[in-house]
Design a protein around this motif. Structure first.
Motif, short mmCIF file in Angstrom:
data_model
loop_
_atom_site.label_atom_id
_atom_site.label_comp_id
_atom_site.label_asym_id
_atom_site.label_seq_id
_atom_site.Cartn_x
_atom_site.Cartn_y
_atom_site.Cartn_z
N UNK A 296 5.53 6.23 42.21
CA UNK A 296 5.86 7.36 41.23
C UNK A 296 7.08 8.16 41.59
N UNK A 297 6.54 8.90 42.79
CA UNK A 297 7.53 9.88 43.74
C UNK A 297 8.86 9.15 43.75
N UNK A 298 8.79 7.87 44.35
CA UNK A 298 10.00 6.99 44.94
C UNK A 298 10.78 6.96 43.67
N UNK A 299 10.35 6.26 42.53
CA UNK A 299 10.98 6.09 41.30
C UNK A 299 11.58 7.37 40.79
N UNK A 300 11.02 8.52 40.97
CA UNK A 300 11.64 9.83 40.29
C UNK A 300 12.61 10.44 41.20
N UNK A 301 12.57 10.05 42.31
CA UNK A 301 13.48 10.49 43.31
C UNK A 301 14.79 9.45 43.13
N UNK A 302 14.79 8.27 43.11
CA UNK A 302 15.73 7.42 42.78
C UNK A 302 16.60 7.61 41.65
N UNK A 303 15.67 7.69 40.53
CA UNK A 303 16.14 8.25 39.19
C UNK A 303 17.28 9.23 39.36
N UNK A 304 16.58 10.20 40.00
CA UNK A 304 17.68 11.51 40.06
C UNK A 304 18.73 11.52 40.81
N UNK A 305 18.58 10.65 41.95
CA UNK A 305 19.76 10.30 42.81
C UNK A 305 20.68 9.54 42.05
N UNK A 306 20.48 8.59 41.42
CA UNK A 306 21.25 7.87 40.56
C UNK A 306 21.97 8.72 39.24
N UNK A 307 21.22 9.52 38.78
CA UNK A 307 21.99 10.50 37.70
C UNK A 307 22.70 11.23 38.32
N UNK A 308 22.41 11.78 39.54
CA UNK A 308 23.43 12.66 40.16
C UNK A 308 24.61 12.18 40.60
N UNK A 309 24.77 10.87 40.92
CA UNK A 309 25.96 10.17 41.48
C UNK A 309 26.55 9.86 40.05
N UNK A 310 25.99 9.60 38.91
CA UNK A 310 26.72 9.45 37.58
C UNK A 310 27.29 10.73 37.14
N UNK A 311 26.82 11.81 37.36
CA UNK A 311 27.17 13.18 36.78
C UNK A 311 28.16 13.75 37.68
N UNK A 312 28.26 13.29 39.13
CA UNK A 312 29.37 13.80 40.04
C UNK A 312 30.61 13.11 39.62
N UNK A 313 30.41 11.64 39.33
CA UNK A 313 31.47 11.05 38.91
C UNK A 313 32.27 11.67 37.65
N UNK A 314 31.25 11.81 36.79
CA UNK A 314 31.82 12.51 35.54
C UNK A 314 32.47 13.75 35.62
N UNK A 315 31.93 14.71 36.43
CA UNK A 315 32.45 16.08 36.95
C UNK A 315 33.73 16.04 37.44
N UNK A 316 34.01 14.95 38.48
CA UNK A 316 35.02 15.09 39.43
C UNK A 316 35.42 13.52 39.23
N UNK A 317 36.34 13.01 38.56
CA UNK A 317 36.73 11.59 38.35
C UNK A 317 37.65 11.18 39.47
N UNK A 318 37.94 12.07 40.53
CA UNK A 318 38.62 11.60 41.82
C UNK A 318 37.81 10.89 42.46
N UNK A 319 36.71 10.76 42.61
CA UNK A 319 35.74 9.94 43.45
C UNK A 319 35.31 8.77 43.07
N UNK A 320 35.69 8.37 41.74
CA UNK A 320 35.42 6.87 41.09
C UNK A 320 35.96 5.82 41.88
#
Length: 320
Positions: A296-320
């Motif tokens: 449960x903890x690992x799935x929650x952390x990985x999900x949030x890390x994946x969301x952070x990656x997607x959000x970061x690309x959305x906020x800063x298109x230069x890193x795509x």
């Protein structure tokens, strides 16, 4: 797609370690079947233990147990508690609400408060306010969360008596309506939330301060100052918008650390979340329950890390 493959490989490694680690812990789950919490009492004979192992499949070779474990996971079944005789997923669902609410509220407050303090500190760089606040935040960030929790518990509950010593709500209490019950839950959650907020505040303060210092040195900020815009409008209308990207990303990435801190804080306050349940499961060597909570903890952390990656690309298109 490459990023998804990386997360899938990471998840596979985690579930493999999740299977092996509980079995490396000294002791046997059947030793504690009839024992009270925190007490050890061997009540099963060798024949009974052998029958239990056969029933739960723990007498099979490790490779066979691993194949069965993966097959169960693929079918959405994460196990049955050997000690509590209850479905592990149902147990985690009951406790997850306490932990997720605790983590979400504390993370949100520490993020907003740390960002505001970091912004003001950057605006008043090298002045007395900045230097004192910087020293205070550095001190907070170096103190383990369980020590902060013990301090608040001693002051707020033992010395002043303003807060309960432990638990998520008053035991055996009868509430006339949902509102008193909610207030009682909030009252019990205040010290754990305050502990996690203080423990994570320094991290968000330092990130927002450093990011804001970079943004405040840009030409468009000097242009805004030259136009005579108010300090509030420059700080929150122009600078903070551009300095918020690393803060938002850190908020998602911090979830794993906050979960780790929540495990310790829940044990300090005996808060009925997943962290407190994890301590109990390790004490009684309940393999299925340990695996379920770690998953449960690992799935929650990985999900949030994946969301952070997607959000970061959305906020800063230069890193795509």
């Amino acid at each position: 797609m490459r990023k998804f493959g990386e997360y899938a490989l990471t998840f596979f490694c985690i579930i493999t370690l999740n299977f092996l680690l509980p079995r490396l812990i000294p002791g046997d789950p059947f030793t504690f079947l009839a024992a009270d919490t925190d007490e050890v009492a061997i009540t099963c004979s060798e024949e009974q233990i052998a029958r239990y192992k056969e029933y739960y499949g723990l007498d099979k070779p490790l490779s066979s147990q691993y194949v069965q474990y993966i097959d169960n996971m693929l079918h959405g079944y994460i196990g049955y508690s050997i000690y509590y005789h209850e479905d592990v997923l149902a147990m985690i669902e009951k406790r997850a609400a306490w932990t997720v609410s605790l983590v979400t509220v504390s993370l949100g407050i520490s993020c907003v408060l740390g960002t505001i303090l970091g912004s003001f500190s950057a605006w008043k760089r090298n002045r007395s306010f900045d230097q004192r606040l910087y020293l205070l935040m550095i001190s907070f960030s170096e103190i383990p969360s369980f020590l902060i929790g013990l301090f608040f518990l001693f002051i707020g509950a033992v010395c002043l008596g303003w807060f309960p010593l432990s638990g998520g709500m008053s035991p055996f209490a009868v509430f006339a309506s949902p509102l008193p019950k909610m207030l009682d839950i909030v009252h019990h959650a205040l010290l754990p939330v305050l502990t996690l907020v203080v423990a994570r505040l320094g991290e968000f303060y330092l990130i927002s301060r450093n990011s804001m210092l970079t943004v405040l040195s840009k030409d468009y900020i000097r242009t805004a100052q030259g136009k005579g815009l108010t300090k509030k409008r420059i700080l929150f209308g122009h600078a903070l918008r551009n300095a918020a990207i690393p803060v938002v990303t850190r908020m998602f990435l911090s979830l794993g650390h906050v979960f780790g801190g929540a495990v310790l804080v829940e044990n300090v306050f005996r808060y009925p979340g997943v962290g407190y349940l994890m301590r109990e499961s390790v004490m009684i060597r309940d393999y299925a329950l340990i695996q379920g909570i770690f998953l449960f903890i690992a799935a929650a952390v990985l999900t949030m890390n994946f969301a952070a990656d997607m959000l970061y690309q959305k906020l800063d298109p230069r890193i795509r």
